[in-house]
Design a protein around this motif. Structure first.
Motif, PDB file in Angstrom:
ATOM      1  N   GLU A  36       0.839  -1.207   0.000  1.00 27.52           N
ATOM      2  CA  GLU A  36       0.000   0.000   0.000  1.00 27.52           C
ATOM      3  C   GLU A  36       0.869   1.250   0.000  1.00 27.52           C
ATOM      4  OE1 GLU A  36      -2.577   2.677  -0.100  1.00 27.52           O
ATOM      5  OE2 GLU A  36      -3.582   0.756   0.175  1.00 27.52           O
ATOM      6  N   ASN A  38      -0.175   4.265   0.808  1.00 28.22           N
ATOM      7  CA  ASN A  38      -0.519   4.993   2.027  1.00 28.22           C
ATOM      8  C   ASN A  38      -0.131   4.120   3.223  1.00 28.22           C
ATOM      9  OD1 ASN A  38      -1.854   5.980   4.337  1.00 28.22           O
ATOM     10  ND2 ASN A  38      -3.504   6.859   3.112  1.00 28.22           N
ATOM     11  N   ASP A  40       0.143   4.541   6.463  1.00 30.61           N
ATOM     12  CA  ASP A  40      -0.731   4.505   7.641  1.00 30.61           C
ATOM     13  C   ASP A  40      -1.952   3.629   7.404  1.00 30.61           C
ATOM     14  OD1 ASP A  40       0.980   6.181   9.042  1.00 30.61           O
ATOM     15  OD2 ASP A  40      -0.147   8.010   8.537  1.00 30.61           O
ATOM     16  N   LYS A  60       4.976  -0.270   2.716  1.00 31.60           N
ATOM     17  CA  LYS A  60       4.741   0.872   1.836  1.00 31.60           C
ATOM     18  C   LYS A  60       5.264   0.522   0.452  1.00 31.60           C
ATOM     19  CE  LYS A  60       5.400   5.754   1.153  1.00 31.60           C
ATOM     20  NZ  LYS A  60       5.851   7.023   1.685  1.00 31.60           N
TER      21      LYS A  60
END
Length: 142
Positions: A36, A38, A40, A60
């Motif tokens: 991903e 993003n 977080d 990430k």
């Protein structure tokens, strides 16, 4: 259907449909790796999966980057022993600008094409050897 003992990589697994894929594969017994951009969001989904008693990690990832794709494959190998399933779900969609081909900024166009069109090939190439080592696998292009 059970995925016990299987390893699933979900690109764009930190939100939307990708989050649902990640959680459902985990509930069915797969170890899930969330790739991903993003960070977080990816970590949140991985934490929720783990809190529910399943196995997940997040990394990430720019899915259009060969180096990032290789890092995902290496993490899957190191942490879970390989890859059985790749769900190519990541895409630029929400907030996407709608412009004509005559007006669109070419850098923006190239970024959309890299992520939405080329990243499934980049990610598949990165995990292909790991799948072969485990006797085969499945690639789902969302």
């Amino acid at each position: 259907m059970t995925f016990e003992g299987k390893v699933a990589i979900i690109t764009g697994g930190g939100q939307g449909i990708g989050e649902t894929y990640a959680k459902r594969f985990a509930e069915a017994g797969a170890s899930v790796l969330i790739a991903e951009l993003n960070e977080d969001a990816g970590q949140r989904v991985a934490s929720e999966i783990c809190e529910a008693g399943h196995t997940a990690l997040a990394i990430k990832t720019d899915v259009s980057s060969e180096a990032d794709a290789a890092a995902v494959a290496e993490l899957a190998q190191a942490e879970f022993g390989g890859v059985d399933i790749l769900v190519n779900n990541a895409a630029i969609f929400h907030g996407m600008r709608y412009e004509t081909l005559l007006d669109v900024d070419l850098d923006y166009y190239y970024q959309i094409m890299k992520v939405n069109m080329h990243s499934p090939l980049v990610m598949t190439r990165a995990v292909a050897d790991a799948m072969v080592q485990r006797g085969g696998g499945s690639v789902i292009n969302q």
